[in-house]
Design a protein around this motif. Structure first.
Motif, PDB file in Angstrom:
ATOM      1  N   LYS A 146      47.095  57.034  41.229  1.00 18.19           N
ATOM      2  CA  LYS A 146      46.363  55.872  40.699  1.00 18.19           C
ATOM      3  C   LYS A 146      47.281  54.659  40.582  1.00 18.19           C
ATOM      4  N   ILE A 147      48.513  54.883  40.110  1.00 16.02           N
ATOM      5  CA  ILE A 147      49.478  53.789  40.001  1.00 16.02           C
ATOM      6  C   ILE A 147      49.748  53.181  41.378  1.00 16.02           C
ATOM      7  N   GLN A 148      49.972  54.035  42.373  1.00 18.36           N
ATOM      8  CA  GLN A 148      50.229  53.541  43.731  1.00 18.36           C
ATOM      9  C   GLN A 148      49.045  52.736  44.257  1.00 18.36           C
ATOM     10  N   LYS A 149      47.848  53.251  44.057  1.00 12.73           N
ATOM     11  CA  LYS A 149      46.639  52.566  44.521  1.00 12.73           C
ATOM     12  C   LYS A 149      46.503  51.208  43.841  1.00 12.73           C
ATOM     13  N   ASN A 150      46.693  51.158  42.526  1.00 13.14           N
ATOM     14  CA  ASN A 150      46.557  49.903  41.786  1.00 13.14           C
ATOM     15  C   ASN A 150      47.651  48.899  42.155  1.00 13.14           C
ATOM     16  N   THR A 151      48.835  49.410  42.489  1.00 10.58           N
ATOM     17  CA  THR A 151      49.920  48.518  42.898  1.00 10.58           C
ATOM     18  C   THR A 151      49.573  47.812  44.201  1.00 10.58           C
ATOM     19  N   PHE A 152      49.021  48.554  45.158  1.00 15.31           N
ATOM     20  CA  PHE A 152      48.615  47.928  46.422  1.00 15.31           C
ATOM     21  C   PHE A 152      47.466  46.944  46.202  1.00 15.31           C
ATOM     22  N   GLU A 153      46.557  47.259  45.311  1.00 24.52           N
ATOM     23  CA  GLU A 153      45.470  46.324  45.002  1.00 24.52           C
ATOM     24  C   GLU A 153      46.029  45.040  44.389  1.00 24.52           C
ATOM     25  N   PHE A 154      47.034  45.167  43.538  1.00 23.88           N
ATOM     26  CA  PHE A 154      47.688  44.000  42.936  1.00 23.88           C
ATOM     27  C   PHE A 154      48.330  43.133  44.016  1.00 23.88           C
ATOM     28  N   TYR A 155      49.066  43.757  44.944  1.00 23.20           N
ATOM     29  CA  TYR A 155      49.680  42.992  46.036  1.00 23.20           C
ATOM     30  C   TYR A 155      48.615  42.283  46.862  1.00 23.20           C
ATOM     31  N   GLN A 156      47.537  42.981  47.185  1.00 19.05           N
ATOM     32  CA  GLN A 156      46.517  42.416  48.061  1.00 19.05           C
ATOM     33  C   GLN A 156      45.775  41.260  47.392  1.00 19.05           C
ATOM     34  N   GLN A 157      45.502  41.406  46.106  1.00 20.57           N
ATOM     35  CA  GLN A 157      44.851  40.305  45.379  1.00 20.57           C
ATOM     36  C   GLN A 157      45.750  39.072  45.343  1.00 20.57           C
ATOM     37  N   GLY A 158      47.052  39.305  45.104  1.00 23.13           N
ATOM     38  CA  GLY A 158      47.994  38.188  45.073  1.00 23.13           C
ATOM     39  C   GLY A 158      48.122  37.505  46.425  1.00 23.13           C
ATOM     40  N   LEU A 159      48.197  38.282  47.485  1.00 23.92           N
ATOM     41  CA  LEU A 159      48.304  37.718  48.835  1.00 23.92           C
ATOM     42  C   LEU A 159      47.046  36.943  49.208  1.00 23.92           C
ATOM     43  N   LEU A 160      45.874  37.497  48.868  1.00 20.11           N
ATOM     44  CA  LEU A 160      44.624  36.791  49.143  1.00 20.11           C
ATOM     45  C   LEU A 160      44.547  35.474  48.385  1.00 20.11           C
ATOM     46  N   SER A 161      45.036  35.477  47.144  1.00 21.59           N
ATOM     47  CA  SER A 161      44.965  34.256  46.331  1.00 21.59           C
ATOM     48  C   SER A 161      45.833  33.140  46.911  1.00 21.59           C
ATOM     49  N   ILE A 162      46.903  33.516  47.606  1.00 20.29           N
ATOM     50  CA  ILE A 162      47.802  32.514  48.190  1.00 20.29           C
ATOM     51  C   ILE A 162      47.327  32.086  49.577  1.00 20.29           C
ATOM     52  N   TYR A 163      46.964  33.054  50.417  1.00 15.49           N
ATOM     53  CA  TYR A 163      46.757  32.766  51.835  1.00 15.49           C
ATOM     54  C   TYR A 163      45.291  32.723  52.258  1.00 15.49           C
ATOM     55  N   GLY A 164      44.384  33.140  51.377  1.00 12.39           N
ATOM     56  CA  GLY A 164      42.965  33.030  51.690  1.00 12.39           C
ATOM     57  C   GLY A 164      42.420  34.178  52.530  1.00 12.39           C
ATOM     58  N   ARG A 165      41.118  34.093  52.812  1.00 12.09           N
ATOM     59  CA  ARG A 165      40.399  35.190  53.457  1.00 12.09           C
ATOM     60  C   ARG A 165      40.790  35.403  54.919  1.00 12.09           C
ATOM     61  N   ASN A 166      41.473  34.452  55.519  1.00 14.11           N
ATOM     62  CA  ASN A 166      41.855  34.615  56.919  1.00 14.11           C
ATOM     63  C   ASN A 166      42.804  35.789  57.138  1.00 14.11           C
ATOM     64  N   ILE A 167      43.494  36.212  56.080  1.00 18.42           N
ATOM     65  CA  ILE A 167      44.456  37.312  56.246  1.00 18.42           C
ATOM     66  C   ILE A 167      43.820  38.681  55.992  1.00 18.42           C
ATOM     67  N   GLU A 168      42.521  38.720  55.678  1.00 16.82           N
ATOM     68  CA  GLU A 168      41.883  39.991  55.308  1.00 16.82           C
ATOM     69  C   GLU A 168      42.120  41.123  56.308  1.00 16.82           C
ATOM     70  N   PRO A 169      42.027  40.864  57.626  1.00 22.86           N
ATOM     71  CA  PRO A 169      42.271  41.982  58.557  1.00 22.86           C
ATOM     72  C   PRO A 169      43.687  42.552  58.458  1.00 22.86           C
ATOM     73  N   PHE A 170      44.627  41.759  57.957  1.00 24.74           N
ATOM     74  CA  PHE A 170      46.029  42.169  57.898  1.00 24.74           C
ATOM     75  C   PHE A 170      46.476  42.552  56.486  1.00 24.74           C
ATOM     76  N   LEU A 171      45.507  42.693  55.570  1.00 24.69           N
ATOM     77  CA  LEU A 171      45.883  42.911  54.166  1.00 24.69           C
ATOM     78  C   LEU A 171      46.740  44.156  53.975  1.00 24.69           C
ATOM     79  N   TRP A 172      46.383  45.252  54.650  1.00 26.38           N
ATOM     80  CA  TRP A 172      47.179  46.468  54.476  1.00 26.38           C
ATOM     81  C   TRP A 172      48.557  46.318  55.101  1.00 26.38           C
ATOM     82  N   ASP A 173      48.636  45.704  56.267  1.00 25.33           N
ATOM     83  CA  ASP A 173      49.943  45.490  56.885  1.00 25.33           C
ATOM     84  C   ASP A 173      50.834  44.645  55.977  1.00 25.33           C
TER      85      ASP A 173
END
Length: 289
Positions: free
Chosen positions: A119-146
């Motif tokens: 659960k910690i690992q899953k939530n950590t990745f969600e935290f990174y992805q939310q932060g990245l989306l907030s900075i770079y916008g929806r255009n990066i969605e296909p690359f969120l996991w990378d």
């Protein structure tokens, strides 16, 4: 949290950091806390249960520190930077315990602890992805996991250095440097194809609870075989082998005599290298040791 629970947790954190999880016995925690072993079990069912409480304690402290920046008037980039700085500082403030966790890759974890770490690992990745989306916008969605995997890898690599010695590195400059590297990668995404997609991640997770730590649960025969391999090269192993043979005979029965198994396991107590097997067997039969 009750005062006695907090005292046991703080004592266990200190001992785990000094000696390691496997090499610290419940009796030592009880002695250091100033309570009996029986009193320990009034607060925690097992050492695994205590570890779970400690992990939960650290995780909620980490989350609380990160969420404080949600209330501040910061732009998305600065907020994410400050949250990562807070995360690293929180980990470094408890670095002895974190080092112990990273050093002991083969902790005798029960399923509840495994699920919590997942659960910690899953939530950590969600935290990174939310932060990245907030900075770079929806255009990066296909690359969120990378992008989140790359960010996690960079942060983890630097964290290992910081845990050794953080005196030479300014964390604020480090995090700003890392986010600038993410800027460079995001600029070139239109020239790239995704490597990891949501579907690939889901397929991975369907085959494994976690890429990092999950292993198939060993059977009692597996554990006893490994225990025998540990005992046979030891000096004066005769008594230990007799105890092991009694356990082997009991577990073959339709109704094993649990007090007999518990008694035999107590004969392994003074040998730190056998502690993880003792705990695994005890957990399997829900025995107190």
């Amino acid at each position: 949290m009750k005062d006695k629970d907090k005292l046991i947790i703080e004592t266990a954190i200190k001992l785990f950091a000094q000696k390691g999880f496997t090499n610290t016995s419940i009796q030592e925690i009880a002695n250091e806390t100033g309570i009996s072993k029986g009193a320990f079990y009034l607060h925690f069912k097992s050492k695994d249960a205590l570890l779970l409480t400690i992990l939960d304690f650290y995780y909620h402290r980490l989350q609380a520190n990160i969420h404080t920046y949600n209330e501040l008037d910061l732009n998305s980039r600065e907020k994410f930077i400050q949250q990562i700085i807070s995360m690293l500082n929180t980990l470094l403030n408890h670095k002895e315990f974190i080092i112990m966790l990273t050093r002991e890759q083969a902790l005798p974890l029960n399923e509840t602890v495994k699920e919590f770490i997942f659960k910690i690992q899953k939530n950590t990745f969600e935290f990174y992805q939310q932060g990245l989306l907030s900075i770079y916008g929806r255009n990066i969605e296909p690359f969120l996991w990378d992008l989140s995997i790359i960010l996690d890898g960079i942060l983890y690599s630097y964290l290992r250095i910081l845990l050794l010695d953080s005196s030479e590195i300014e964390i604020e400059k480090l995090v700003a440097f890392i986010i600038k590297r993410m800027d460079s990668m995001v600029k070139e995404l239109d020239q790239e194809e995704t490597v990891m997609t949501q579907m690939k991640i889901e397929n991975l997770l369907s085959r494994s609870k976690s890429f990092c730590f999950y292993k198939e649960k060993p059977t009692i025969d597996d554990i006893l075989k490994q225990l025998r391999q540990e005992i046979e090269p030891m000096d004066n192993h005769d008594v230990l082998l007799v105890s092991l043979e009694v356990v082997e005979e009991e577990v073959k029965k339709d109704s094993p005599r649990l007090p007999v198994i518990q008694g035999m396991l107590s004969n392994f107590r003074e040998f730190p290298q056998l502690e993880k097997y003792r705990i695994e067997i005890a957990n399997m039969y829900q025995l107190k040791i």
